[in-house]
Write an enzyme that holds these catalytic residues in place. Structure first.
Site: not given
Ligand code: HSE
Length: 429
Positions: A203, A207
């Site tokens: 994740d 980003k």
């Molecule tokens: N799963 C992500 C986090 C949520 O924990 O930041 C938003 O991208």
């Protein structure tokens, strides 16, 4: 092109889609003022209208078919808040080809298929905005694209995953185990459906790849972003780090080092005096280092219905203005070519190493000799009191290239006096 009312269609009425709807309805008056006219949700598609949400759109707006939104000639802007690659990618491309502006909060989609999507948008041309895809409610993409545009950006360092930041905070402040902290994060709804995308760094990698592309004006291949998660961080590391003046954070790092771009995600020991060290719980923060501005840090909620909805609505207003001014698709992507990535083996960081060794004469010397032979310079070393015949040693090195360090570690691990090299964590400058 004069437009009386800008009509918005939402694909996916989940956490972010519903937050977007609530903001567009609740702040309709101020949004109309800022957008130069009303911005109204006229269609919402979701495959499941039985799930409970705080606010439901009127029946007349609802559909179970994405094509009802994409093919509606009266919809000017399509918002994709489904998440994941399929079917979101196809829907976004279809919306673009139909000449609609697109807003997406989908980090995986933009990190993996951003080039394809932005190329398609340039061709039409239409706007594609994706502020909610990195940092949730933190307006980092707009800041990099607009407010900081005059700078050469040297570095972007962030805490971009709320779930792992929450887990590490619980492990640090509440001395909880990784498993307990993870199930708490899941109960509170912070983690993704598959929590391993959070925990293992995917994740955050999506980003930071998106932010690096904007900061450095180069397209990033997501497969070239090394990532390491937090599942191996133990309470012992957190305790030792604290004694040494650090907290452990999952950092997403992008650097422009003399034309070579470094993008990586891994846990790091962060000095307690560093501004990112104070970012706790589910919060996110991004530190940008520009040549003119120096350091700028943005802090806020990186996930959630209204915070991410805030980013999505900002994008909708921006596109609505462009539609009204006949300026849609003027600047879609500012990247020029693909990044030349620095090989991970050449990346230099300081290292924290915790190892279990036989508690007998000469052990320290043997290990230190190998470090020396491999040109790894030691900054500090602490030997903890032995448990039986095994002692724990914690080393901190000076800056060392990954490949030189790994060569030393391989030789050290092979020593018969070394029981285990329990953890290696990079140390943030
Ligand atoms: N799963 C992500 C986090 C949520 O924990 O930041 C938003 O991208």
């Amino acid at each position: 092109m004069e437009q009386e009312q800008i009509n918005v269609g939402i694909l996916g009425y989940g956490i972010v889609g519903s937050g977007t709807y609530r903001i567009l309805c609740g702040n309709a008056e101020s949004i109309a003022q800022r957008a130069g006219g009303p911005v109204t949700v006229t269609r919402v598609a979701d495959i499941d209208w039985e799930r409970e949400r705080e606010v439901m759109p009127p029946q007349a707006l609802r559909s179970t078919e994405a094509t009802d939104v994409i093919n509606d000639p009266n919809v000017h802007i399509v918002v994709e808040t489904i998440g994941g690659v399929a079917p979101a990618r196809e829907y976004v491309l279809e919306a673009i080809r139909s000449g609609k502006g697109v807003v997406t909060s989908n980090k995986e989609l933009m990190a993996k298929h951003g080039s394809e999507i932005l190329d398609a948008a340039e061709e039409v041309p239409v706007d594609v905005e994706f502020e909610g895809s990195a940092g949730g409610g933190i307006p980092i993409i707009r800041s990099l694209k607009e407010g900081l545009e005059g700078n050469t950006i040297h570095e972007v360092v962030g805490i971009l995953n709320g779930t792992t930041n929450y887990i590490l905070t619980r492990m640090t402040e509440g001395s909880e185990s990784f498993d307990d902290a993870l199930s708490e994060a899941q109960k509170l709804g912070y983690a993704e459906a598959d929590p391993w995308a959070d925990v293992e760094g995917d994740d955050a990698a999506y980003k930071i790849a998106i932010l690096a592309a904007i900061a450095f004006g180069k397209r990033i291949n997501i497969a070239d972003v090394p990532r390491e998660g937090i599942s191996k961080i133990s309470p012992a590391d957190i305790r030792h780090a604290s004694e040494m003046g650090y907290v452990i954070k999952l950092l997403a790092i992008a650097k422009n080092a003399g034309g070579q771009i470094e993008v990586r995600v891994h846990p790091a020991l962060v000095p307690k005096s560093h501004p990112l060290a104070a970012v706790s719980d589910v919060f996110n923060a991004v530190l940008v280092r520009g040549d003119a501005v120096g350091d700028v840090m943005l802090y806020g909620r990186g996930a959630g219905s209204l915070p991410t909805g805030s980013a999505v609505v900002g994008d909708i207003i921006s596109i609505a203005r462009n539609i009204r001014n006949g300026a849609m698709g003027r600047v879609v992507c500012t990247c020029q070519g693909h990044a030349t990535m620095k090989p991970m083996g050449d990346v230099e960081t300081r290292k924290y190493v915790r190892m279990a060794v036989r508690d007998q004469p000469g052990v320290m010397g043997k290990i230190a000799t190998i470090f020396g032979e491999e040109k790894v310079s030691i900054n500090s070393v602490i030997q903890k009191r032995s448990e039986g015949t095994v002692a724990e040693i914690v080393w901190e090195t000076h800056l060392v290239a990954e490949s030189a360090f790994q060569a030393a570690l391989r030789r050290i691990s092979d020593l018969d006096v070394v029981v285990a090299t329990s953890s290696v964590i990079r140390v943030q400058e």
